[in-house]
Design an enzyme around this catalytic site. Structure first.
Site, mmCIF file in Angstrom:
data_model
loop_
_atom_site.group_PDB
_atom_site.id
_atom_site.type_symbol
_atom_site.label_atom_id
_atom_site.label_comp_id
_atom_site.label_asym_id
_atom_site.label_seq_id
_atom_site.Cartn_x
_atom_site.Cartn_y
_atom_site.Cartn_z
ATOM 1 N N ARG A 118 -8.574 2.100 -15.126
ATOM 2 C CA ARG A 118 -9.337 0.877 -15.393
ATOM 3 C C ARG A 118 -9.213 -0.048 -14.187
ATOM 4 O O ARG A 118 -8.554 -1.070 -14.229
ATOM 5 C CB ARG A 118 -8.810 0.215 -16.656
ATOM 6 C CG ARG A 118 -9.641 0.410 -17.889
ATOM 7 C CD ARG A 118 -9.858 1.806 -18.323
ATOM 8 N NE ARG A 118 -11.112 1.966 -19.052
ATOM 9 C CZ ARG A 118 -11.305 1.664 -20.328
ATOM 10 N NH1 ARG A 118 -10.337 1.182 -21.028
ATOM 11 N NH2 ARG A 118 -12.488 1.839 -20.896
ATOM 12 N N GLN A 123 -15.475 1.104 -12.397
ATOM 13 C CA GLN A 123 -16.295 0.568 -13.499
ATOM 14 C C GLN A 123 -17.617 1.306 -13.673
ATOM 15 O O GLN A 123 -18.056 1.562 -14.785
ATOM 16 C CB GLN A 123 -16.550 -0.925 -13.299
ATOM 17 C CG GLN A 123 -15.404 -1.751 -13.845
ATOM 18 C CD GLN A 123 -15.554 -3.232 -13.605
ATOM 19 O OE1 GLN A 123 -16.527 -3.679 -13.011
ATOM 20 N NE2 GLN A 123 -14.579 -3.987 -14.044
ATOM 21 N N ASP A 126 -17.220 4.584 -15.575
ATOM 22 C CA ASP A 126 -16.371 4.539 -16.758
ATOM 23 C C ASP A 126 -17.166 4.912 -18.014
ATOM 24 O O ASP A 126 -17.898 4.103 -18.582
ATOM 25 C CB ASP A 126 -15.779 3.129 -16.875
ATOM 26 C CG ASP A 126 -14.677 3.052 -17.905
ATOM 27 O OD1 ASP A 126 -14.832 3.629 -18.989
ATOM 28 O OD2 ASP A 126 -13.647 2.426 -17.602
ATOM 29 N N SER A 129 -16.366 2.968 -21.285
ATOM 30 C CA SER A 129 -17.025 1.656 -21.365
ATOM 31 C C SER A 129 -18.500 1.799 -21.688
ATOM 32 O O SER A 129 -19.023 1.087 -22.545
ATOM 33 C CB SER A 129 -16.900 0.903 -20.036
ATOM 34 O OG SER A 129 -15.576 0.574 -19.804
ATOM 35 N N TYR A 229 -4.987 -1.185 -21.212
ATOM 36 C CA TYR A 229 -4.909 -0.556 -22.528
ATOM 37 C C TYR A 229 -3.794 -1.183 -23.369
ATOM 38 O O TYR A 229 -2.753 -1.552 -22.836
ATOM 39 C CB TYR A 229 -4.607 0.938 -22.383
ATOM 40 C CG TYR A 229 -5.785 1.743 -21.941
ATOM 41 C CD1 TYR A 229 -6.906 1.865 -22.752
ATOM 42 C CD2 TYR A 229 -5.782 2.393 -20.718
ATOM 43 C CE1 TYR A 229 -7.988 2.622 -22.362
ATOM 44 C CE2 TYR A 229 -6.864 3.153 -20.306
ATOM 45 C CZ TYR A 229 -7.961 3.263 -21.142
ATOM 46 O OH TYR A 229 -9.025 4.017 -20.754
HETATM 47 P P1 NAD Z 1 -9.816 0.639 -26.363
HETATM 48 O O1 NAD Z 1 -11.084 1.268 -26.839
HETATM 49 O O2 NAD Z 1 -8.716 1.517 -25.903
HETATM 50 O O3 NAD Z 1 -9.248 -0.273 -27.551
HETATM 51 C C1 NAD Z 1 -10.055 -1.228 -28.188
HETATM 52 C C2 NAD Z 1 -9.310 -2.509 -28.381
HETATM 53 O O4 NAD Z 1 -8.357 -2.369 -29.432
HETATM 54 C C3 NAD Z 1 -8.505 -2.994 -27.161
HETATM 55 O O5 NAD Z 1 -8.963 -4.271 -26.782
HETATM 56 C C4 NAD Z 1 -7.069 -3.027 -27.675
HETATM 57 O O6 NAD Z 1 -6.325 -4.079 -27.089
HETATM 58 C C5 NAD Z 1 -7.308 -3.258 -29.154
HETATM 59 N N1 NAD Z 1 -6.159 -3.008 -30.024
HETATM 60 C C6 NAD Z 1 -5.214 -2.034 -29.961
HETATM 61 N N2 NAD Z 1 -4.308 -2.192 -30.948
HETATM 62 C C7 NAD Z 1 -4.682 -3.284 -31.671
HETATM 63 C C8 NAD Z 1 -4.167 -3.955 -32.806
HETATM 64 N N3 NAD Z 1 -3.053 -3.540 -33.405
HETATM 65 N N4 NAD Z 1 -4.828 -5.054 -33.237
HETATM 66 C C9 NAD Z 1 -5.954 -5.488 -32.627
HETATM 67 N N5 NAD Z 1 -6.486 -4.900 -31.555
HETATM 68 C C10 NAD Z 1 -5.866 -3.819 -31.078
HETATM 69 O O7 NAD Z 1 -10.108 -0.447 -25.252
HETATM 70 P P2 NAD Z 1 -11.312 -0.492 -24.195
HETATM 71 O O8 NAD Z 1 -12.507 -1.053 -24.842
HETATM 72 O O9 NAD Z 1 -11.431 0.839 -23.579
HETATM 73 O O10 NAD Z 1 -10.850 -1.565 -23.121
HETATM 74 C C11 NAD Z 1 -9.518 -1.981 -22.906
HETATM 75 C C12 NAD Z 1 -9.466 -2.956 -21.724
HETATM 76 O O11 NAD Z 1 -9.773 -2.320 -20.504
HETATM 77 C C13 NAD Z 1 -10.392 -4.149 -21.820
HETATM 78 O O12 NAD Z 1 -9.683 -5.276 -21.386
HETATM 79 C C14 NAD Z 1 -11.457 -3.864 -20.834
HETATM 80 O O13 NAD Z 1 -12.062 -5.042 -20.330
HETATM 81 C C15 NAD Z 1 -10.688 -3.136 -19.784
HETATM 82 N N6 NAD Z 1 -11.569 -2.265 -19.000
HETATM 83 C C16 NAD Z 1 -11.481 -2.271 -17.633
HETATM 84 C C17 NAD Z 1 -12.322 -1.421 -16.900
HETATM 85 C C18 NAD Z 1 -12.275 -1.386 -15.398
HETATM 86 O O14 NAD Z 1 -11.776 -2.307 -14.806
HETATM 87 N N7 NAD Z 1 -12.758 -0.309 -14.774
HETATM 88 C C19 NAD Z 1 -13.196 -0.580 -17.549
HETATM 89 C C20 NAD Z 1 -13.234 -0.604 -18.934
HETATM 90 C C21 NAD Z 1 -12.411 -1.450 -19.656
#
Ligand code: NAD
Length: 370
Positions: A118, A123, A126, A129, A229
Protein backbone atom coordinates in the site's frame (compact mmCIF):
# COMPACT_ATOMS: atom_id res chain seq x y z
CA UNK A 1 5.61 -12.04 -26.17
CA UNK A 2 2.32 -13.79 -26.66
CA UNK A 3 -0.49 -12.90 -24.26
CA UNK A 4 -3.48 -15.09 -23.42
CA UNK A 5 -6.77 -13.88 -21.94
CA UNK A 6 -8.99 -16.89 -21.13
CA UNK A 7 -12.63 -16.72 -20.11
CA UNK A 8 -13.01 -16.99 -16.33
CA UNK A 9 -14.47 -20.34 -15.29
CA UNK A 10 -15.28 -19.69 -11.60
CA UNK A 11 -19.05 -19.85 -10.94
CA UNK A 12 -20.68 -16.42 -10.98
CA UNK A 13 -17.61 -14.64 -12.32
CA UNK A 14 -18.46 -12.09 -15.00
CA UNK A 15 -15.23 -10.12 -15.14
CA UNK A 16 -12.42 -10.43 -17.63
CA UNK A 17 -8.73 -9.61 -17.15
CA UNK A 18 -8.29 -7.50 -20.29
CA UNK A 19 -10.67 -5.21 -22.16
CA UNK A 20 -10.50 -3.98 -25.76
CA UNK A 21 -8.93 -0.79 -24.33
CA UNK A 22 -6.03 -2.66 -22.68
CA UNK A 23 -5.73 -5.20 -25.50
CA UNK A 24 -5.18 -2.35 -27.95
CA UNK A 25 -2.23 -1.15 -25.87
CA UNK A 26 -0.79 -4.65 -25.50
CA UNK A 27 -1.26 -5.43 -29.20
CA UNK A 28 1.05 -2.55 -30.12
CA UNK A 29 4.01 -4.71 -28.98
CA UNK A 30 2.67 -8.24 -28.53
CA UNK A 31 0.49 -10.90 -30.02
CA UNK A 32 -2.71 -11.07 -27.95
CA UNK A 33 -4.99 -14.12 -27.91
CA UNK A 34 -8.43 -13.62 -26.35
CA UNK A 35 -10.73 -16.59 -25.80
CA UNK A 36 -13.99 -16.38 -27.74
CA UNK A 37 -16.66 -15.09 -25.37
CA UNK A 38 -14.16 -14.09 -22.64
CA UNK A 39 -15.76 -10.64 -22.43
CA UNK A 40 -19.38 -11.55 -23.14
CA UNK A 41 -20.52 -11.30 -19.51
CA UNK A 42 -18.88 -7.88 -19.18
CA UNK A 43 -20.32 -6.69 -22.51
CA UNK A 44 -16.94 -6.70 -24.26
CA UNK A 45 -17.57 -8.41 -27.57
CA UNK A 46 -15.23 -10.63 -29.59
CA UNK A 47 -15.60 -8.07 -32.40
CA UNK A 48 -14.35 -5.28 -30.12
CA UNK A 49 -11.34 -7.40 -29.07
CA UNK A 50 -10.58 -8.29 -32.69
CA UNK A 51 -10.84 -4.62 -33.70
CA UNK A 52 -8.36 -3.83 -30.89
CA UNK A 53 -5.86 -6.25 -32.46
CA UNK A 54 -6.57 -9.55 -30.67
CA UNK A 55 -6.76 -12.97 -32.25
CA UNK A 56 -9.87 -14.81 -31.03
CA UNK A 57 -8.94 -18.33 -29.89
CA UNK A 58 -10.32 -21.26 -27.88
CA UNK A 59 -9.82 -21.85 -24.11
CA UNK A 60 -6.78 -24.11 -24.52
CA UNK A 61 -4.95 -21.69 -26.81
CA UNK A 62 -5.68 -18.70 -24.57
CA UNK A 63 -4.06 -20.60 -21.68
CA UNK A 64 -1.02 -21.82 -23.63
CA UNK A 65 0.66 -18.39 -24.02
CA UNK A 66 3.81 -16.79 -22.59
CA UNK A 67 1.85 -14.41 -20.34
CA UNK A 68 -1.64 -15.26 -19.13
CA UNK A 69 -3.84 -12.57 -17.60
CA UNK A 70 -6.60 -13.85 -15.32
CA UNK A 71 -9.07 -12.63 -12.74
CA UNK A 72 -8.73 -15.75 -10.52
CA UNK A 73 -6.05 -18.45 -10.30
CA UNK A 74 -6.43 -21.18 -12.93
CA UNK A 75 -8.16 -24.38 -11.78
CA UNK A 76 -6.36 -27.76 -12.01
CA UNK A 77 -7.60 -28.36 -15.53
CA UNK A 78 -6.45 -24.94 -16.70
CA UNK A 79 -3.07 -25.28 -14.98
CA UNK A 80 -2.50 -28.46 -16.98
CA UNK A 81 -2.91 -26.47 -20.18
CA UNK A 82 -0.44 -23.72 -19.33
CA UNK A 83 3.16 -23.70 -20.55
CA UNK A 84 5.97 -24.38 -18.09
CA UNK A 85 7.82 -21.11 -17.53
CA UNK A 86 4.81 -18.97 -18.44
CA UNK A 87 3.99 -15.78 -16.55
CA UNK A 88 0.63 -15.65 -14.77
CA UNK A 89 -0.88 -12.44 -13.39
CA UNK A 90 -4.17 -12.33 -11.47
CA UNK A 91 -5.83 -12.42 -8.07
CA UNK A 92 -4.04 -15.58 -6.99
CA UNK A 93 -4.95 -15.53 -3.29
CA UNK A 94 -1.53 -15.04 -1.70
CA UNK A 95 -2.70 -16.47 1.63
CA UNK A 96 -3.76 -19.76 0.03
CA UNK A 97 -0.60 -21.84 0.52
CA UNK A 98 -1.92 -24.92 -1.31
CA UNK A 99 -2.98 -22.83 -4.28
CA UNK A 100 0.47 -21.21 -4.51
CA UNK A 101 2.10 -24.62 -4.31
CA UNK A 102 0.13 -25.71 -7.37
CA UNK A 103 1.28 -22.64 -9.31
CA UNK A 104 4.88 -23.44 -8.38
CA UNK A 105 4.48 -27.10 -9.38
CA UNK A 106 3.22 -25.95 -12.78
CA UNK A 107 6.51 -24.03 -13.03
CA UNK A 108 4.87 -20.65 -13.51
CA UNK A 109 6.23 -17.24 -12.65
CA UNK A 110 3.13 -16.03 -10.87
CA UNK A 111 2.17 -12.60 -9.55
CA UNK A 112 -0.68 -12.20 -7.05
CA UNK A 113 -1.99 -8.69 -7.50
CA UNK A 114 -3.60 -8.61 -4.03
CA UNK A 115 -0.12 -8.66 -2.49
CA UNK A 116 0.91 -5.24 -3.84
CA UNK A 117 2.15 -2.98 -1.04
CA UNK A 118 0.00 0.00 0.00
CA UNK A 119 2.41 2.66 -1.29
CA UNK A 120 1.64 5.65 -3.54
CA UNK A 121 3.43 4.17 -6.56
CA UNK A 122 1.27 1.04 -6.35
CA UNK A 123 -2.07 2.87 -6.29
CA UNK A 124 -2.71 2.58 -10.03
CA UNK A 125 -2.22 -1.20 -9.96
CA UNK A 126 -4.05 -1.86 -6.70
CA UNK A 127 -6.75 -4.38 -7.58
CA UNK A 128 -8.08 -4.58 -4.02
CA UNK A 129 -8.80 -0.85 -4.16
CA UNK A 130 -10.28 -0.78 -7.64
CA UNK A 131 -12.63 -3.66 -6.89
CA UNK A 132 -13.47 -2.51 -3.36
CA UNK A 133 -14.44 0.89 -4.76
CA UNK A 134 -16.96 -0.72 -7.11
CA UNK A 135 -18.21 -3.04 -4.35
CA UNK A 136 -18.65 -0.24 -1.79
CA UNK A 137 -20.82 1.69 -4.23
CA UNK A 138 -22.90 -1.32 -5.24
CA UNK A 139 -23.41 -2.51 -1.62
CA UNK A 140 -25.27 0.70 -0.82
CA UNK A 141 -27.53 0.21 -3.84
CA UNK A 142 -28.17 -3.39 -2.74
CA UNK A 143 -29.08 -2.17 0.73
CA UNK A 144 -31.33 0.59 -0.63
CA UNK A 145 -33.02 -1.90 -2.94
CA UNK A 146 -33.82 -4.32 -0.12
CA UNK A 147 -35.04 -1.57 2.21
CA UNK A 148 -38.73 -0.73 2.31
CA UNK A 149 -38.25 2.99 2.72
CA UNK A 150 -36.60 5.85 0.89
CA UNK A 151 -33.05 7.06 1.45
CA UNK A 152 -33.36 10.88 1.33
CA UNK A 153 -35.51 13.18 3.40
CA UNK A 154 -38.48 14.18 1.24
CA UNK A 155 -40.89 16.97 1.99
CA UNK A 156 -44.04 16.18 0.06
CA UNK A 157 -47.65 17.34 0.00
CA UNK A 158 -48.48 14.09 1.78
CA UNK A 159 -46.01 14.81 4.56
CA UNK A 160 -42.33 14.43 5.31
CA UNK A 161 -40.29 11.27 4.79
CA UNK A 162 -37.31 10.98 7.15
CA UNK A 163 -33.81 10.38 5.78
CA UNK A 164 -32.48 6.85 6.23
CA UNK A 165 -29.77 6.29 8.86
CA UNK A 166 -26.88 4.27 7.46
CA UNK A 167 -24.10 2.79 9.61
CA UNK A 168 -20.87 1.77 7.86
CA UNK A 169 -18.48 -0.54 9.75
CA UNK A 170 -14.95 -0.60 8.35
CA UNK A 171 -13.77 2.52 6.56
CA UNK A 172 -11.21 1.31 4.05
CA UNK A 173 -11.67 1.78 0.32
CA UNK A 174 -15.08 0.04 0.20
CA UNK A 175 -16.34 1.79 3.33
CA UNK A 176 -15.32 5.25 2.12
CA UNK A 177 -17.08 4.68 -1.20
CA UNK A 178 -20.13 3.37 0.69
CA UNK A 179 -20.20 6.54 2.82
CA UNK A 180 -19.94 8.75 -0.28
CA UNK A 181 -22.66 6.80 -2.08
CA UNK A 182 -25.06 6.76 0.89
CA UNK A 183 -24.52 10.51 1.34
CA UNK A 184 -25.23 11.11 -2.35
CA UNK A 185 -28.51 9.21 -1.92
CA UNK A 186 -29.40 11.52 0.96
CA UNK A 187 -28.87 9.26 3.98
CA UNK A 188 -27.51 10.31 7.37
CA UNK A 189 -24.26 8.33 7.76
CA UNK A 190 -22.24 7.14 10.77
CA UNK A 191 -19.12 4.98 10.54
CA UNK A 192 -16.63 3.08 12.68
CA UNK A 193 -13.12 1.77 12.09
CA UNK A 194 -10.23 0.70 14.30
CA UNK A 195 -7.73 2.93 12.56
CA UNK A 196 -7.80 6.43 14.11
CA UNK A 197 -6.78 7.98 10.74
CA UNK A 198 -10.23 7.17 9.36
CA UNK A 199 -12.03 9.68 11.64
CA UNK A 200 -10.95 12.63 9.48
CA UNK A 201 -11.81 10.75 6.27
CA UNK A 202 -15.32 9.94 7.51
CA UNK A 203 -15.89 13.54 8.56
CA UNK A 204 -14.58 14.92 5.27
CA UNK A 205 -17.29 12.90 3.49
CA UNK A 206 -19.98 14.35 5.75
CA UNK A 207 -20.32 11.27 7.98
CA UNK A 208 -20.20 11.07 11.78
CA UNK A 209 -17.40 8.97 13.29
CA UNK A 210 -18.36 6.49 16.01
CA UNK A 211 -15.40 7.13 18.29
CA UNK A 212 -14.49 4.06 20.33
CA UNK A 213 -11.96 5.29 22.93
CA UNK A 214 -8.57 3.62 23.40
CA UNK A 215 -7.89 2.81 27.03
CA UNK A 216 -4.24 1.72 26.71
CA UNK A 217 -1.24 2.67 24.55
CA UNK A 218 -1.17 -0.94 23.33
CA UNK A 219 -4.71 -0.62 21.98
CA UNK A 220 -3.83 2.55 20.12
CA UNK A 221 -0.64 1.03 18.66
CA UNK A 222 -2.47 -2.06 17.39
CA UNK A 223 -5.25 0.11 15.97
CA UNK A 224 -2.81 2.11 13.88
CA UNK A 225 -2.16 -1.09 11.91
CA UNK A 226 0.72 -1.91 9.60
CA UNK A 227 1.13 -0.73 6.02
CA UNK A 228 -2.42 0.70 5.93
CA UNK A 229 -3.95 -2.60 7.09
CA UNK A 230 -5.77 -3.25 10.34
CA UNK A 231 -4.70 -5.86 12.90
CA UNK A 232 -6.93 -7.84 15.26
CA UNK A 233 -7.91 -5.60 18.18
CA UNK A 234 -7.74 -6.72 21.84
CA UNK A 235 -10.91 -8.29 23.22
CA UNK A 236 -11.63 -5.37 25.57
CA UNK A 237 -11.69 -2.83 22.72
CA UNK A 238 -13.84 -5.10 20.55
CA UNK A 239 -16.38 -5.33 23.41
CA UNK A 240 -16.50 -1.55 23.79
CA UNK A 241 -16.87 -1.17 20.03
CA UNK A 242 -19.67 -3.78 19.91
CA UNK A 243 -21.58 -1.96 22.66
CA UNK A 244 -21.26 1.44 20.94
CA UNK A 245 -22.07 0.03 17.52
CA UNK A 246 -25.11 -1.84 18.96
CA UNK A 247 -26.50 1.49 20.22
CA UNK A 248 -26.10 3.05 16.76
CA UNK A 249 -27.53 -0.02 15.01
CA UNK A 250 -30.74 0.14 17.08
CA UNK A 251 -31.49 3.41 15.28
CA UNK A 252 -30.13 2.33 11.88
CA UNK A 253 -32.07 1.54 8.72
CA UNK A 254 -29.15 0.11 6.75
CA UNK A 255 -25.76 -1.21 7.90
CA UNK A 256 -22.93 -1.87 5.45
CA UNK A 257 -20.10 -3.89 6.97
CA UNK A 258 -16.71 -4.02 5.25
CA UNK A 259 -14.24 -4.80 8.05
CA UNK A 260 -11.38 -7.11 7.06
CA UNK A 261 -7.98 -8.11 8.39
CA UNK A 262 -5.60 -9.54 5.76
CA UNK A 263 -5.12 -13.30 5.95
CA UNK A 264 -7.58 -13.76 8.83
CA UNK A 265 -11.29 -14.35 9.29
CA UNK A 266 -13.34 -11.15 9.25
CA UNK A 267 -13.73 -9.55 12.69
CA UNK A 268 -17.15 -10.17 14.29
CA UNK A 269 -18.79 -6.76 14.82
CA UNK A 270 -22.52 -7.52 15.04
CA UNK A 271 -23.79 -10.36 17.20
CA UNK A 272 -27.21 -12.03 17.09
CA UNK A 273 -28.55 -10.03 20.09
CA UNK A 274 -27.73 -6.78 18.32
CA UNK A 275 -29.59 -7.91 15.20
CA UNK A 276 -32.60 -8.76 17.40
CA UNK A 277 -32.59 -5.17 18.72
CA UNK A 278 -32.57 -3.59 15.24
CA UNK A 279 -35.72 -2.11 13.69
CA UNK A 280 -37.94 -4.44 11.67
CA UNK A 281 -37.24 -3.84 7.99
CA UNK A 282 -33.62 -2.82 8.61
CA UNK A 283 -31.02 -4.21 6.19
CA UNK A 284 -27.45 -5.39 6.76
CA UNK A 285 -25.20 -5.78 3.72
CA UNK A 286 -22.26 -7.88 4.94
CA UNK A 287 -19.42 -7.33 2.49
CA UNK A 288 -17.17 -9.56 4.60
CA UNK A 289 -19.48 -12.58 4.05
CA UNK A 290 -16.85 -14.51 2.07
CA UNK A 291 -14.40 -14.26 4.95
CA UNK A 292 -16.83 -15.44 7.64
CA UNK A 293 -18.90 -12.26 7.91
CA UNK A 294 -18.86 -9.23 10.23
CA UNK A 295 -22.34 -10.24 11.42
CA UNK A 296 -22.91 -13.47 13.34
CA UNK A 297 -26.10 -14.28 11.39
CA UNK A 298 -24.71 -13.74 7.88
CA UNK A 299 -24.87 -16.65 5.44
CA UNK A 300 -22.40 -16.23 2.60
CA UNK A 301 -24.07 -16.02 -0.79
CA UNK A 302 -27.57 -15.87 0.77
CA UNK A 303 -30.06 -13.22 1.75
CA UNK A 304 -31.75 -14.20 5.01
CA UNK A 305 -34.30 -12.48 7.23
CA UNK A 306 -33.56 -12.80 10.96
CA UNK A 307 -35.56 -10.98 13.65
CA UNK A 308 -37.18 -8.96 10.85
CA UNK A 309 -33.79 -7.76 9.58
CA UNK A 310 -32.71 -8.60 6.04
CA UNK A 311 -29.08 -9.75 6.04
CA UNK A 312 -27.43 -9.84 2.62
CA UNK A 313 -24.36 -12.12 2.64
CA UNK A 314 -23.00 -10.56 -0.49
CA UNK A 315 -20.18 -12.39 -2.29
CA UNK A 316 -18.17 -11.14 -5.24
CA UNK A 317 -20.03 -7.85 -5.53
CA UNK A 318 -17.67 -6.50 -8.24
CA UNK A 319 -18.95 -9.25 -10.55
CA UNK A 320 -22.38 -7.56 -10.40
CA UNK A 321 -20.86 -4.46 -12.05
CA UNK A 322 -18.83 -6.38 -14.65
CA UNK A 323 -18.12 -3.70 -17.21
CA UNK A 324 -16.57 -1.12 -14.90
CA UNK A 325 -14.94 -3.62 -12.55
CA UNK A 326 -13.29 -5.32 -15.57
CA UNK A 327 -12.23 -1.96 -17.03
CA UNK A 328 -10.52 -0.95 -13.77
CA UNK A 329 -9.01 -4.39 -13.14
CA UNK A 330 -7.65 -4.60 -16.69
CA UNK A 331 -5.99 -1.18 -16.28
CA UNK A 332 -4.47 -2.33 -12.97
CA UNK A 333 -2.88 -5.32 -14.76
CA UNK A 334 -1.60 -3.16 -17.60
CA UNK A 335 0.03 -0.89 -15.08
CA UNK A 336 1.67 -3.82 -13.30
CA UNK A 337 2.97 -5.13 -16.63
CA UNK A 338 5.01 -1.95 -17.02
CA UNK A 339 7.05 -3.08 -14.00
CA UNK A 340 7.90 -6.50 -15.45
CA UNK A 341 8.63 -5.59 -19.07
CA UNK A 342 11.50 -3.65 -20.61
CA UNK A 343 11.17 -0.85 -23.18
CA UNK A 344 10.89 -3.37 -26.02
CA UNK A 345 8.11 -5.21 -24.20
CA UNK A 346 10.19 -8.27 -23.23
CA UNK A 347 9.61 -9.86 -19.79
CA UNK A 348 12.08 -8.54 -17.26
CA UNK A 349 12.05 -9.76 -13.66
CA UNK A 350 13.32 -6.91 -11.51
CA UNK A 351 13.23 -8.11 -7.93
CA UNK A 352 14.78 -4.86 -6.76
CA UNK A 353 11.35 -3.37 -7.30
CA UNK A 354 9.43 -3.77 -4.03
CA UNK A 355 6.07 -4.07 -5.82
CA UNK A 356 7.30 -6.87 -8.12
CA UNK A 357 8.95 -8.61 -5.19
CA UNK A 358 5.83 -8.38 -3.02
CA UNK A 359 3.53 -9.67 -5.76
CA UNK A 360 5.66 -12.60 -6.93
CA UNK A 361 4.28 -15.80 -5.37
CA UNK A 362 5.93 -18.52 -7.49
CA UNK A 363 9.03 -18.76 -9.68
CA UNK A 364 11.28 -21.50 -11.02
CA UNK A 365 9.26 -24.29 -9.41
CA UNK A 366 9.12 -22.81 -5.92
CA UNK A 367 6.70 -20.72 -3.87
CA UNK A 368 8.45 -17.40 -3.40
CA UNK A 369 6.04 -15.62 -1.08
CA UNK A 370 7.60 -14.97 2.31
P1 NAD B 1 -9.44 -3.77 4.15
O1 NAD B 1 -10.37 -4.17 3.05
O2 NAD B 1 -8.32 -4.68 4.49
O3 NAD B 1 -10.32 -3.56 5.47
C1 NAD B 1 -11.45 -2.74 5.48
C2 NAD B 1 -11.48 -1.88 6.70
O4 NAD B 1 -11.84 -2.65 7.84
C3 NAD B 1 -10.14 -1.21 7.06
O5 NAD B 1 -10.31 0.19 7.07
C4 NAD B 1 -9.84 -1.76 8.45
O6 NAD B 1 -9.17 -0.81 9.26
C5 NAD B 1 -11.24 -2.04 8.95
N1 NAD B 1 -11.32 -2.90 10.13
C6 NAD B 1 -10.59 -4.00 10.47
N2 NAD B 1 -10.98 -4.47 11.67
C7 NAD B 1 -11.99 -3.67 12.12
C8 NAD B 1 -12.80 -3.64 13.27
N3 NAD B 1 -12.64 -4.54 14.25
N4 NAD B 1 -13.71 -2.65 13.37
C9 NAD B 1 -13.87 -1.73 12.39
N5 NAD B 1 -13.14 -1.71 11.28
C10 NAD B 1 -12.21 -2.66 11.14
O7 NAD B 1 -8.88 -2.31 3.92
P2 NAD B 1 -8.63 -1.55 2.53
O8 NAD B 1 -9.89 -0.97 2.06
O9 NAD B 1 -7.92 -2.47 1.63
O10 NAD B 1 -7.70 -0.32 2.92
C11 NAD B 1 -6.92 -0.23 4.09
C12 NAD B 1 -6.10 1.06 4.06
O11 NAD B 1 -5.11 1.04 3.05
C13 NAD B 1 -6.89 2.33 3.85
O12 NAD B 1 -6.38 3.30 4.72
C14 NAD B 1 -6.56 2.74 2.47
O13 NAD B 1 -6.68 4.13 2.26
C15 NAD B 1 -5.14 2.28 2.36
N6 NAD B 1 -4.77 2.04 0.96
C16 NAD B 1 -3.59 2.53 0.48
C17 NAD B 1 -3.25 2.28 -0.85
C18 NAD B 1 -1.96 2.80 -1.44
O14 NAD B 1 -1.39 3.70 -0.89
N7 NAD B 1 -1.48 2.21 -2.53
C19 NAD B 1 -4.07 1.53 -1.65
C20 NAD B 1 -5.25 1.04 -1.11
C21 NAD B 1 -5.60 1.30 0.20
Amino acid sequence: MKFGIPRETRAGETRVAATPETVKKLAAKHEVCVEAGAGTASFNTDEAYAAAGARIVNHAEALAQDVVLKVWAPDADELGQMKAGAVLIGMLEPFNGDGLQKLAQANLTAFAMEAAPRISRAQSLDVLSSQANVAGYKAVLMGANAYGKLMPMLMTAAGTVKAARVVILGVGVAGLQAIATAKRLGAVVEASDVRPATKEQVESLGGKFIDVPFETDEERQIAEGVGGYARPMPEAWMKRQAAMVAERLKQADIAITTALIPGRPAPRLINAETVAQMKPGAVIVDMAAERGGNCELTEAGQTVVKHGVTIIGAVNIPASVPTDSSALYARNLLDFLKLVTDKDGAFHLNLEDEIVKACMVAHAGAVTRA
